[in-house]
Design a protein around this motif. Sequence first.
Motif, mmCIF file in Angstrom:
data_model
loop_
_atom_site.group_PDB
_atom_site.id
_atom_site.type_symbol
_atom_site.label_atom_id
_atom_site.label_comp_id
_atom_site.label_asym_id
_atom_site.label_seq_id
_atom_site.Cartn_x
_atom_site.Cartn_y
_atom_site.Cartn_z
ATOM 1 N N ALA A 44 0.823 -1.209 0.000
ATOM 2 C CA ALA A 44 0.000 0.000 0.000
ATOM 3 C C ALA A 44 0.857 1.258 0.000
ATOM 4 C CB ALA A 44 -0.924 0.008 1.218
ATOM 5 N N VAL A 45 0.507 2.192 -0.875
ATOM 6 C CA VAL A 45 1.072 3.533 -0.880
ATOM 7 C C VAL A 45 0.061 4.442 -0.184
ATOM 8 C CG1 VAL A 45 1.797 5.475 -2.319
ATOM 9 C CG2 VAL A 45 2.382 3.126 -2.998
ATOM 10 N N VAL A 46 0.506 5.136 0.856
ATOM 11 C CA VAL A 46 -0.416 5.906 1.694
ATOM 12 C C VAL A 46 -0.021 7.381 1.695
ATOM 13 C CG1 VAL A 46 -1.414 6.151 3.998
ATOM 14 C CG2 VAL A 46 -0.773 3.880 3.149
ATOM 15 N N ASN A 47 -0.896 8.212 1.173
ATOM 16 C CA ASN A 47 -0.710 9.665 1.150
ATOM 17 C C ASN A 47 0.748 10.052 0.873
ATOM 18 O OD1 ASN A 47 -3.282 10.809 1.463
ATOM 19 N ND2 ASN A 47 -3.268 10.480 3.667
ATOM 20 N N PRO A 48 1.237 9.738 -0.319
ATOM 21 C CA PRO A 48 2.658 9.969 -0.613
ATOM 22 C C PRO A 48 3.087 11.432 -0.567
ATOM 23 C CG PRO A 48 1.425 9.465 -2.622
ATOM 24 C CD PRO A 48 0.511 9.190 -1.474
ATOM 25 N N TYR A 49 2.146 12.374 -0.676
ATOM 26 C CA TYR A 49 2.471 13.795 -0.625
ATOM 27 C C TYR A 49 1.808 14.479 0.561
ATOM 28 C CZ TYR A 49 4.207 12.733 -5.237
ATOM 29 O OH TYR A 49 4.900 12.161 -6.285
ATOM 30 N N GLY A 50 1.505 13.695 1.582
ATOM 31 C CA GLY A 50 0.882 14.241 2.773
ATOM 32 C C GLY A 50 -0.624 14.078 2.771
ATOM 33 N N VAL A 51 -1.227 14.385 3.893
ATOM 34 C CA VAL A 51 -2.673 14.270 4.068
ATOM 35 C C VAL A 51 -3.379 15.295 3.198
ATOM 36 C CG1 VAL A 51 -4.546 14.535 5.730
ATOM 37 C CG2 VAL A 51 -2.445 13.350 6.396
ATOM 38 N N MET A 52 -4.439 14.860 2.511
ATOM 39 C CA MET A 52 -5.222 15.732 1.634
ATOM 40 C C MET A 52 -6.690 15.652 2.058
ATOM 41 S SD MET A 52 -2.982 16.968 -0.460
ATOM 42 C CE MET A 52 -1.216 16.619 -0.464
ATOM 43 N N THR A 61 -2.672 15.138 -5.730
ATOM 44 C CA THR A 61 -1.825 13.994 -5.391
ATOM 45 C C THR A 61 -1.832 12.962 -6.507
ATOM 46 O OG1 THR A 61 -2.008 14.204 -2.986
ATOM 47 C CG2 THR A 61 -1.619 11.996 -3.844
ATOM 48 N N ILE A 62 -3.001 12.631 -7.008
ATOM 49 C CA ILE A 62 -3.120 11.617 -8.063
ATOM 50 C C ILE A 62 -2.332 12.045 -9.302
ATOM 51 C CG2 ILE A 62 -4.720 10.365 -9.568
ATOM 52 C CD1 ILE A 62 -4.917 9.624 -6.595
ATOM 53 N N GLU A 63 -2.371 13.314 -9.614
ATOM 54 C CA GLU A 63 -1.669 13.818 -10.798
ATOM 55 C C GLU A 63 -0.152 13.753 -10.634
ATOM 56 O OE1 GLU A 63 -4.919 17.024 -12.595
ATOM 57 O OE2 GLU A 63 -3.464 17.691 -11.102
ATOM 58 N N LYS A 64 0.338 13.815 -9.388
ATOM 59 C CA LYS A 64 1.777 13.768 -9.141
ATOM 60 C C LYS A 64 2.340 12.351 -9.140
ATOM 61 C CE LYS A 64 1.789 17.858 -6.120
ATOM 62 N NZ LYS A 64 1.973 18.299 -4.722
ATOM 63 N N ILE A 65 1.490 11.375 -8.921
ATOM 64 C CA ILE A 65 1.965 9.994 -8.812
ATOM 65 C C ILE A 65 2.463 9.504 -10.160
ATOM 66 C CG2 ILE A 65 1.271 7.601 -8.362
ATOM 67 C CD1 ILE A 65 -0.670 8.672 -6.292
ATOM 68 N N GLU A 66 3.642 8.923 -10.139
ATOM 69 C CA GLU A 66 4.176 8.349 -11.368
ATOM 70 C C GLU A 66 3.301 7.171 -11.787
ATOM 71 O OE1 GLU A 66 8.224 7.313 -10.822
ATOM 72 O OE2 GLU A 66 8.885 9.357 -10.363
ATOM 73 N N ASP A 67 3.284 6.928 -13.087
ATOM 74 C CA ASP A 67 2.436 5.869 -13.642
ATOM 75 C C ASP A 67 2.701 4.551 -12.923
ATOM 76 O OD1 ASP A 67 0.639 4.576 -15.192
ATOM 77 O OD2 ASP A 67 1.860 4.507 -16.997
ATOM 78 N N GLN A 68 1.700 4.055 -12.244
ATOM 79 C CA GLN A 68 1.827 2.822 -11.470
ATOM 80 C C GLN A 68 0.497 2.084 -11.494
ATOM 81 O OE1 GLN A 68 3.562 3.466 -7.637
ATOM 82 N NE2 GLN A 68 3.104 1.426 -6.887
ATOM 83 N N SER A 69 0.546 0.781 -11.742
ATOM 84 C CA SER A 69 -0.713 0.005 -11.892
ATOM 85 C C SER A 69 -1.253 -0.506 -10.575
ATOM 86 C CB SER A 69 -0.475 -1.157 -12.852
ATOM 87 O OG SER A 69 -0.208 -0.684 -14.162
ATOM 88 N N PHE A 70 -1.888 0.387 -9.753
ATOM 89 C CA PHE A 70 -2.571 -0.049 -8.537
ATOM 90 C C PHE A 70 -3.792 -0.875 -8.919
ATOM 91 C CE2 PHE A 70 -0.628 4.097 -7.513
ATOM 92 C CZ PHE A 70 0.188 3.719 -6.452
ATOM 93 N N THR A 71 -4.124 -1.855 -8.090
ATOM 94 C CA THR A 71 -5.334 -2.636 -8.345
ATOM 95 C C THR A 71 -6.553 -2.001 -7.687
ATOM 96 O OG1 THR A 71 -4.916 -4.038 -6.406
ATOM 97 C CG2 THR A 71 -4.035 -4.799 -8.534
ATOM 98 N N THR A 72 -6.328 -1.365 -6.527
ATOM 99 C CA THR A 72 -7.428 -0.746 -5.781
ATOM 100 C C THR A 72 -6.970 0.579 -5.190
ATOM 101 O OG1 THR A 72 -8.268 -2.939 -5.165
ATOM 102 C CG2 THR A 72 -9.116 -1.067 -3.922
ATOM 103 N N ALA A 73 -7.805 1.597 -5.302
ATOM 104 C CA ALA A 73 -7.530 2.898 -4.680
ATOM 105 C C ALA A 73 -8.666 3.227 -3.722
ATOM 106 C CB ALA A 73 -7.406 3.988 -5.738
#
Length: 269
Positions: A44-52, A61-73
Amino acid sequence: MEFRTIVDIPDPGFRIGPCEEMLFVGSCFASEIGNRFQEEKFRAVVNPYGVMYNPASILHTIEKIEDQSFTTAILTLGTNHIYRLKETGEIVDNCQKRPQSLFTEEELSVEECVEYLMKVIETLCQMNPDIRIVLTVSPIRYRKYGYHGSQLSKATLLLAVEKTIRNFGQTSFVYFPAYEIINDELRDYRFYAPDMLHPSDQAVEYIWQRLSEVYLSDEAKAFLAEWAPLKTVLNHKPFEPDSEDYKALMNKTMLKVAALSEKYPNFAL
């Protein structure tokens, strides 16, 4: 006699497998639930740029995340209040302790919240067209808005989530009733932290259990059952770490960890 109401959790139409790649973005409640998944060895990746807290900041935050194939958000909305920097008009995600006079506070309408959420979903679907998205509303109240104002903010978010899900009309986009579980099922200050605003650890654990019952696959539940005793041993702080008995216990435990890794390829300490 039944002395409490039980909140029904609709079947999401999918199940989360063991150690899946997951993304948690949103309020501090998202961090608490996301950390719980991390403890159970979900990737799990959790709030990689802080609490929103608001839909616009979640989109950032979603726009900053590098292309990554998460199965569930799992996205947790806290408020519809936003802050704009007067100088540029941009919505800021964190005021960084700068003077309040530099910002203007606004409230997003239902339609504006929906617009941001639609962009969030579209961006996530570009990463993985098969992603499952769970929307939640944080049960944390915001005293600074006044309790009535906090309720109005939550109502705006609830309406926006409902409209967003209806717009997509797919079973892979669902609402999890964390807000209702705290307010309608637990409904007692025993389940709040000392500030009487945030859910207690016990309440977060209860929501984790309710979510697990419905959202996790049978394989994931089997994994958790196997992982639980190993986690207990690994988290234990021994009085005599150099004793032969403790060394033997750790050797035995690590053999079981290795076996678990073979059984579940995505598992890693």
